[in-house]
Write a protein that holds these residues in place. Structure first.
Motif, PDB file in Angstrom:
ATOM      1  N   GLY A 105     -67.847  18.598  67.400  1.00 55.35           N
ATOM      2  CA  GLY A 105     -66.842  19.530  67.863  1.00 55.35           C
ATOM      3  C   GLY A 105     -67.217  20.951  67.453  1.00 55.35           C
ATOM      4  N   PRO A 106     -66.411  21.939  67.843  1.00 53.33           N
ATOM      5  CA  PRO A 106     -66.732  23.351  67.548  1.00 53.33           C
ATOM      6  C   PRO A 106     -66.542  23.717  66.085  1.00 53.33           C
ATOM      7  CG  PRO A 106     -64.621  23.183  68.635  1.00 53.33           C
ATOM      8  CD  PRO A 106     -65.209  21.805  68.653  1.00 53.33           C
ATOM      9  N   GLY A 107     -65.840  22.871  65.338  1.00 51.40           N
ATOM     10  CA  GLY A 107     -65.635  23.151  63.916  1.00 51.40           C
ATOM     11  C   GLY A 107     -64.400  23.976  63.635  1.00 51.40           C
ATOM     12  N   THR A 108     -63.926  23.854  62.400  1.00 49.64           N
ATOM     13  CA  THR A 108     -62.849  24.708  61.893  1.00 49.64           C
ATOM     14  C   THR A 108     -63.411  25.505  60.729  1.00 49.64           C
ATOM     15  OG1 THR A 108     -61.070  23.175  62.489  1.00 49.64           O
ATOM     16  CG2 THR A 108     -60.606  24.785  60.755  1.00 49.64           C
ATOM     17  N   ARG A 109     -63.350  26.816  60.863  1.00 44.72           N
ATOM     18  CA  ARG A 109     -63.862  27.685  59.798  1.00 44.72           C
ATOM     19  C   ARG A 109     -62.729  27.978  58.825  1.00 44.72           C
ATOM     20  NH1 ARG A 109     -68.548  30.442  59.685  1.00 44.72           N
ATOM     21  NH2 ARG A 109     -68.851  29.959  61.905  1.00 44.72           N
ATOM     22  N   LEU A 110     -62.875  27.518  57.587  1.00 39.96           N
ATOM     23  CA  LEU A 110     -61.849  27.689  56.554  1.00 39.96           C
ATOM     24  C   LEU A 110     -62.291  28.723  55.536  1.00 39.96           C
ATOM     25  CD1 LEU A 110     -59.213  26.789  55.086  1.00 39.96           C
ATOM     26  CD2 LEU A 110     -60.632  25.127  53.854  1.00 39.96           C
ATOM     27  N   LEU A 111     -61.403  29.648  55.263  1.00 43.19           N
ATOM     28  CA  LEU A 111     -61.642  30.633  54.206  1.00 43.19           C
ATOM     29  C   LEU A 111     -60.518  30.505  53.200  1.00 43.19           C
ATOM     30  CD1 LEU A 111     -63.241  32.995  53.029  1.00 43.19           C
ATOM     31  CD2 LEU A 111     -61.865  34.534  54.450  1.00 43.19           C
ATOM     32  N   VAL A 112     -60.880  30.237  51.952  1.00 47.48           N
ATOM     33  CA  VAL A 112     -59.902  30.121  50.870  1.00 47.48           C
ATOM     34  C   VAL A 112     -60.012  31.365  49.992  1.00 47.48           C
ATOM     35  CG1 VAL A 112     -59.066  28.733  48.946  1.00 47.48           C
ATOM     36  CG2 VAL A 112     -60.125  27.619  50.928  1.00 47.48           C
ATOM     37  N   LEU A 113     -58.929  32.102  49.881  1.00 46.04           N
ATOM     38  CA  LEU A 113     -58.927  33.362  49.106  1.00 46.04           C
ATOM     39  C   LEU A 113     -58.286  33.171  47.733  1.00 46.04           C
ATOM     40  CD1 LEU A 113     -57.844  35.768  51.979  1.00 46.04           C
ATOM     41  CD2 LEU A 113     -60.159  35.306  51.169  1.00 46.04           C
TER      42      LEU A 113
END
Lengths: 113, 112
Positions: A105-113
């Motif tokens: 799939g296209p992926g989910t880009r996760l950013l944890v701050l």
């Protein structure tokens, strides 16, 4: 033929929050995979389902990550609570038979701050 | 645990030259070896694969070789073009044991 669908495409959260990702595999594909891809690295398999059963979750951090595929079709991956080091792209893939050619799939880009 | 080593991590070639990427796997039960290409910001896509009962496979400018005794497999791209620039991943799969392991990737730059 529709490809592997994932949502959301992007997610920004703060550490200690929870997040969930959804994946719908290609119709008829029995095997579903969740990968974590940290920037500059290869995909790391988190969990693999055969229909609705888990066949490999040896690299899943089970204290904070969970995944399910209740009806043997779509799947959710959850992180609770998130840490900074969880920032990555989460890729879902499916294949028509165990561990054969995988379609991502296209992926989910996760950013944890 | 089982792993796949991939070399080089970065490869820069002139357009028209050949590129070779090499991988070594540790799980002797691996029997299927797909290669994926990942362009910047996109998903990995299968470009070629080889099974353990075959020593070599070719598809136009791309070829893959497998040496099961040495647990080595390689990707060869001839007449490289700028659109070949991407990250390439080798993968070793144990289809019976449901094990898939990716290499760390090779970033290929093709200079026009």
């Amino acid at each position: 033929e529709a490809g592997v669908a994932q949502s959301p495409r992007y997610k920004i959260i703060e550490k200690r929050q929870s997040v969930a990702f959804w994946c719908n595999p290609i119709s008829g594909h029995a095997t579903l995979y969740w990968y974590q891809q940290i920037l500059g690295q290869g995909p790391k398999l988190l969990i693999q389902f055969q229909n609705n059963g888990v066949v490999d979750d040896s690299q899943l951090p089970k204290d904070r990550f969970s995944a399910e595929r209740l009806k043997g079709v779509d799947s959710t991956l959850k992180i609770q609570p998130a840490k900074l080091e969880d920032s990555a792209v989460y890729l879902c893939a499916s294949s028509s038979a165990g561990a054969e050619t995988q379609y991502f799939g296209p992926g989910t880009r996760l950013l944890v701050l | 645990g089982e792993n796949v080593e991939q070399h080089p991590s970065t490869l820069s070639v002139q357009e028209g030259d050949s590129a070779v990427i090499k991988c070594t796997y540790s799980d002797s039960a691996s029997n299927y070896f797909p290669w994926y290409k990942q362009e910047l910001g996109k998903r990995p896509q299968l470009i070629i694969d080889i099974r353990s009962n075959v020593g070599e496979k070719k598809d136009q400018r791309i070829a893959v070789t497998l040496n099961k005794t040495a647990k080595h497999f390689s990707l060869h791209i001839t007449e490289t073009q700028p659109e070949d620039s991407a990250v390439y991943f080798c993968t070793a799969v144990n289809t019976g044991g449901f094990k898939t392991i990716f290499g760390a990737g090779t970033r290929l730059f093709v200079k026009a």
